[in-house]
Design a protein around this motif. Sequence first.
Motif, mmCIF file in Angstrom:
data_model
loop_
_atom_site.group_PDB
_atom_site.id
_atom_site.type_symbol
_atom_site.label_atom_id
_atom_site.label_comp_id
_atom_site.label_asym_id
_atom_site.label_seq_id
_atom_site.Cartn_x
_atom_site.Cartn_y
_atom_site.Cartn_z
ATOM 1 N N PRO A 76 -5.880 6.436 0.038
ATOM 2 C CA PRO A 76 -5.301 6.505 -1.316
ATOM 3 C C PRO A 76 -4.158 5.511 -1.471
ATOM 4 C CG PRO A 76 -4.628 8.416 0.008
ATOM 5 C CD PRO A 76 -5.684 7.702 0.794
ATOM 6 N N GLY A 77 -4.122 4.865 -2.607
ATOM 7 C CA GLY A 77 -3.039 3.926 -2.886
ATOM 8 C C GLY A 77 -3.154 2.616 -2.139
ATOM 9 N N CYS A 78 -4.385 2.229 -1.710
ATOM 10 C CA CYS A 78 -4.574 0.963 -0.986
ATOM 11 C C CYS A 78 -4.480 -0.209 -1.964
ATOM 12 C CB CYS A 78 -5.919 0.940 -0.272
ATOM 13 S SG CYS A 78 -6.275 -0.646 0.527
ATOM 14 N N ALA A 79 -3.496 -1.070 -1.752
ATOM 15 C CA ALA A 79 -3.278 -2.205 -2.650
ATOM 16 C C ALA A 79 -4.370 -3.262 -2.503
ATOM 17 C CB ALA A 79 -1.906 -2.820 -2.369
ATOM 18 N N LEU A 80 -4.911 -3.413 -1.281
ATOM 19 C CA LEU A 80 -5.979 -4.388 -1.070
ATOM 20 C C LEU A 80 -7.231 -3.990 -1.836
ATOM 21 C CD1 LEU A 80 -5.899 -5.485 2.695
ATOM 22 C CD2 LEU A 80 -5.278 -6.803 0.679
ATOM 23 N N ARG A 81 -7.609 -2.726 -1.728
ATOM 24 C CA ARG A 81 -8.808 -2.261 -2.433
ATOM 25 C C ARG A 81 -8.615 -2.382 -3.953
ATOM 26 N NH1 ARG A 81 -13.409 -0.123 -1.616
ATOM 27 N NH2 ARG A 81 -13.112 0.025 0.620
ATOM 28 N N GLN A 82 -7.424 -2.098 -4.410
ATOM 29 C CA GLN A 82 -7.156 -2.233 -5.842
ATOM 30 C C GLN A 82 -7.292 -3.695 -6.279
ATOM 31 O OE1 GLN A 82 -3.409 -0.583 -7.135
ATOM 32 N NE2 GLN A 82 -3.514 -1.562 -9.145
ATOM 33 N N CYS B 133 0.844 -1.199 0.000
ATOM 34 C CA CYS B 133 0.000 0.000 0.000
ATOM 35 C C CYS B 133 0.883 1.255 0.000
ATOM 36 C CB CYS B 133 -0.924 0.014 1.219
ATOM 37 S SG CYS B 133 -2.145 -1.316 1.240
ATOM 38 N N LYS B 134 0.345 2.371 -0.436
ATOM 39 C CA LYS B 134 1.108 3.623 -0.534
ATOM 40 C C LYS B 134 1.564 4.097 0.832
ATOM 41 C CE LYS B 134 0.879 8.309 -2.458
ATOM 42 N NZ LYS B 134 0.042 9.280 -3.217
ATOM 43 N N LYS C 83 -5.414 1.741 6.376
ATOM 44 C CA LYS C 83 -6.504 1.015 7.043
ATOM 45 C C LYS C 83 -7.297 0.184 6.045
ATOM 46 C CE LYS C 83 -5.732 2.748 11.156
ATOM 47 N NZ LYS C 83 -4.525 3.526 10.811
ATOM 48 N N HIS C 84 -6.930 0.239 4.784
ATOM 49 C CA HIS C 84 -7.569 -0.555 3.723
ATOM 50 C C HIS C 84 -9.046 -0.211 3.566
ATOM 51 C CE1 HIS C 84 -3.806 -2.602 4.076
ATOM 52 N NE2 HIS C 84 -4.116 -3.135 5.246
#
Length: 349
Positions: free
Chosen positions: A309-315, A298-299, A304-305
């Motif tokens: 911004p830049g959350c790798a899990l959400r992406q 993550c960025k 906290k997902h």
Amino acid sequence: MTKRRLTQNQKRRIQQNKAKSLSRHTHKSQRDFEWEDELLGESQEGLVVARYSAHADIEDIQGQVFRCNLRRTLSSLVVGDHVIWRQGHENLHGISGVVEAVQPRMNTLSRPDYYDGLKVMAANIDRIVIVSAVVPTLSLNIIDRYLVICETANIPAVLVINKVDLLNDTERKMVEKQLEIYENIGYQTMMLSAKSGENMENFTALLSHGTSIFVGQSGVGKSSLVNGILPEVNTPTNAVSEISGLGQHTTTASRLYHLPKGGALIDSPGIREFGLWHLEREQITKGYREFQYVLGTCKFRDCKHLDDPGCALRQAVEEGKIHAERFENYHRLIASLAETKSQRHFLTD
């Protein structure tokens, strides 16, 4: 002065009090009795097949079972433990020996207890069988809770959906679709019915290797499955409540059973719906195995997902690499954990 005669109720109460006093004395004798070395045989290996408050049933290497006292130095003893014990030269107060030591455990399954902290329920387990049912509905949120426990304990999990005889064709396809979520991330799943016998032969074959333990909410049919595998055990079962859709907790003693086709099964009344308040947020996050390949990318380090911004899990969710329902359940668990910890902090202050 005329002697007053006792009524029948008074006589009955007196007899009941005498019986209670005798029972307390007997239990005290069993609990407090200390074996002298000259009354005991050589040390030998054994397996804990049942655990009670003051003693345990120990199986020797020949398969015989002996009820034993426990040395006061033992801090913990549970079903599945491998122990060192000594048999008495005679049976005293119904006790046949004493457990002296617990051998190193391969793993443990624990649950939090408000009074005792983290309580070990069983040891040396090869698989945890998470039993769910389609009545009243199949809850993936509850399944995810159990999977977090399995991942934290590092014990393989198998998802079993019982009572599939209650499904029509459309409902069955829906359940199969839900199970694909877990199959796609590497979990083994099975659909079966203890009532109709569907897939029970394959289930028995699965259990024939290693030691398994059932977990699941009351009413999902754990006792019915035990009866289907071990009909001679006659584990009591209750029907699901027509009002709430929930069953009554029916099993009353922790015990290890050897299965006819091999393997062993631990059936424990203490394993029901696990609380997760003893876990930290990071442990729950690591309890989602499909998250692991993107965690740390993550960025922001304190992501906290959620809408960060830049959350790798959400992406990964948006790209279809993580199932949206698992992601939603994760945040439900995190929110529930925070609420429970807050309540416990308030109660203990």
